[in-house]
Write an enzyme that holds these catalytic residues in place. Structure first.
Site, short mmCIF file in Angstrom:
data_model
loop_
_atom_site.label_atom_id
_atom_site.label_comp_id
_atom_site.label_asym_id
_atom_site.label_seq_id
_atom_site.Cartn_x
_atom_site.Cartn_y
_atom_site.Cartn_z
N GLU A 32 0.80 -1.25 -0.14
CA GLU A 32 0.12 0.07 0.07
C GLU A 32 1.17 1.37 0.07
O GLU A 32 1.73 1.27 0.84
CB GLU A 32 -1.01 -0.01 1.28
CG GLU A 32 -1.64 1.11 1.79
CD GLU A 32 -2.56 1.83 0.21
OE1 GLU A 32 -2.47 3.02 0.32
OE2 GLU A 32 -3.03 1.11 -0.25
N GLN A 33 0.59 2.28 -0.93
CA GLN A 33 1.33 3.32 -1.11
C GLN A 33 1.22 4.40 0.19
O GLN A 33 2.10 5.14 0.45
CB GLN A 33 1.22 4.20 -2.46
CG GLN A 33 -0.12 4.80 -2.49
CD GLN A 33 -0.36 5.51 -3.70
OE1 GLN A 33 0.46 5.72 -4.49
NE2 GLN A 33 -1.54 6.11 -3.86
N ARG A 49 -16.55 4.30 5.00
CA ARG A 49 -15.40 3.56 4.20
C ARG A 49 -14.04 3.25 5.22
O ARG A 49 -13.62 2.35 4.99
CB ARG A 49 -14.77 4.46 3.18
CG ARG A 49 -13.69 3.77 2.19
CD ARG A 49 -13.51 4.53 0.97
NE ARG A 49 -14.66 4.67 0.15
CZ ARG A 49 -14.82 4.06 -0.97
NH1 ARG A 49 -13.94 3.00 -1.40
NH2 ARG A 49 -15.79 4.03 -1.84
N TYR A 52 -27.21 8.02 6.47
CA TYR A 52 -26.50 8.03 7.68
C TYR A 52 -25.35 6.82 7.54
O TYR A 52 -25.69 6.04 6.69
CB TYR A 52 -27.38 7.53 8.94
CG TYR A 52 -28.55 8.52 9.49
CD1 TYR A 52 -28.05 9.64 10.08
CD2 TYR A 52 -29.77 8.44 9.24
CE1 TYR A 52 -28.87 10.59 10.47
CE2 TYR A 52 -30.81 9.51 9.65
CZ TYR A 52 -30.00 10.36 10.36
OH TYR A 52 -31.00 11.52 10.78
N ASP A 85 -11.03 -0.47 -9.80
CA ASP A 85 -11.05 0.67 -10.56
C ASP A 85 -9.82 0.49 -11.56
O ASP A 85 -9.83 1.17 -12.50
CB ASP A 85 -10.77 1.68 -9.73
CG ASP A 85 -12.23 2.35 -9.25
OD1 ASP A 85 -13.17 1.83 -9.53
OD2 ASP A 85 -12.66 3.15 -8.36
#
Length: 378
Positions: free
Chosen positions: A34-35, A108, A214, A292
């Site tokens: 992970e960057q 998220r 919510y 993506d």
């Protein structure tokens, strides 16, 4: 494939963490690069329909999702001017049985936290931004901006719309700006001074829309995200800090029920909405893309995260089923491309649940058990 196969996942987003967790459960040696230096509570809300939740159930995460997020009572579509409800789909015990899992809203960052739980300690490495990947003997060598290198037998590019793995495969290509921007805000519901809203509502205007929901069962955190035309937006500036006035300028002519929510908003940011033209080539040799990185889409169906998680489930099954990467990736592409293509088309139309909608094909789909397609032969 042999369980000695070393797998590198580039990108610790939703799809990357999911595929890593699923492959580790099968016994593979998987490392996620992970960057970012660390995950922080940034970002915003995400909607998880039943189809991706069924994948997360396999990782033992449903209880945590329900605890941190909210099962909305319904998804409601309303007319921008009159406030009329144009469509409403209820979510209750009966719908949960029908679809095979709950429909959830969650922050998220909370989902990110949960997705790390199934990973083996030490298998998620931060601060590793990919610089390149090349063949090195019988393996692949990954180089990172921090000077580190690693070797793997398979590389999975799960590094988003600006994927460096995709660039290594197919050359540089900038994402496509769609001519629209997304103002959004996350703020405590206490700021609404007792104003009540439905759990999840989309307001539909003639050339713009806005979603309010919510993110916790306590209903103490609200997410608002709109989409509006802006042909002159400077895409190079990326995300910019916005204001409540920006929101009001864009949506102040909408129904008063919505305007009262926007008037309480804080922590506003404005994002350019980008996608990529459809490209059905997702792999080359021992390198494969998901999410993506291979099918960036507009967020109007709230399905980008769902598609990445579905990709992870199908790809992990293919890797575990077939002896060689070429066959595994061909079956993965043949299985995923038609479904993702439908979602891309509907997202561009921005028609999902605007009015009466057939949802079974989407919600009832289970990527953990769905039939794997036969690859197309030349």
């Amino acid at each position: 494939m042999d369980l000695e196969t070393r797998i590198a996942v580039v990108g610790g987003g939703l799809g990357g963490l999911t595929v890593a967790g699923l492959l580790q459960r099968q016994g593979y040696a998987v490392t996620v690069y992970e960057q970012a230096e660390t995950f922080s509570r940034i970002g915003a809300g995400i909607i998880l329909s039943a189809n991706p939740v069924k994948v997360l159930q396999r990782l033992g995460l449903e209880a945590g999702l329900v605890a941190r997020g909210i099962k909305p009572d319904a998804y409601v579509s309303r007319h921008w001017e009159t406030g009329e409800t144009t469509y409403e789909i209820e979510f209750d015990a009966a719908s949960e049985r029908r679809y095979g899992a709950p429909y959830l809203n969650v922050h998220r960052a909370d989902l990110h936290d949960l997705l790390q739980e199934p990973l083996r300690p030490g298998s998620l490495l931060f601060g590793h931004r990919l610089a390149g990947v090349e063949a090195h003997g019988d393996a692949l060598r990954l180089r990172f901006d921090n000077g580190a290198t690693a070797e793997a037998d398979i590389v999975i590019g799960a590094d988003g719309i600006d994927s460096r793995v995709r660039e290594a495969l197919f050359g540089p290509e900038a994402p496509r700006y769609t001519g629209r921007i997304a103002p959004r805000a996350v703020f405590p519901s206490a700021q609404m001074d007792g104003l009540a809203i439905r759990d999840c509502t989309k307001w539909w205007g003639p050339d713009r829309h806005i979603l309010t929901y919510y993110m916790t069962k306590r209903r103490d955190e609200v997410y608002v995200m709109g989409a509006t035309p802006d042909a002159d937006w400077d895409v190079e500036q990326g995300v910019v800090q916005g204001t409540r006035d920006d929101f009001l300028e864009t949506f102040g002519h909408f129904h008063s029920d919505l305007v009262r929510v926007i008037e309480k908003a804080s922590n506003v940011s404005i994002w350019p909405i980008c996608d990529r033209p459809r490209n059905d080539r997702w792999s080359d040799g021992r390198i494969v893309l998901l999410g993506d990185a291979c099918h960036a889409m507009r967020p109007y169906m709230a399905a980008g995260g769902a598609m990445a998680i579905e990709d992870a489930a199908i790809l992990s099954r293919c890797i575990g089923t077939f002896d060689d990467p070429g066959t595994a990736f061909a079956v993965y592409e043949a299985t995923r491309i038609p479904r993702v293509g439908d979602v891309q088309r509907i997202s561009i139309e921005n028609s999902w649940m605007h009015g009466p909608t057939e949802v079974d094909w989407f919600f009832r789909y289970d990527p953990c058990t769905a039939e794997l397609a036969q690859p197309v032969t030349a």
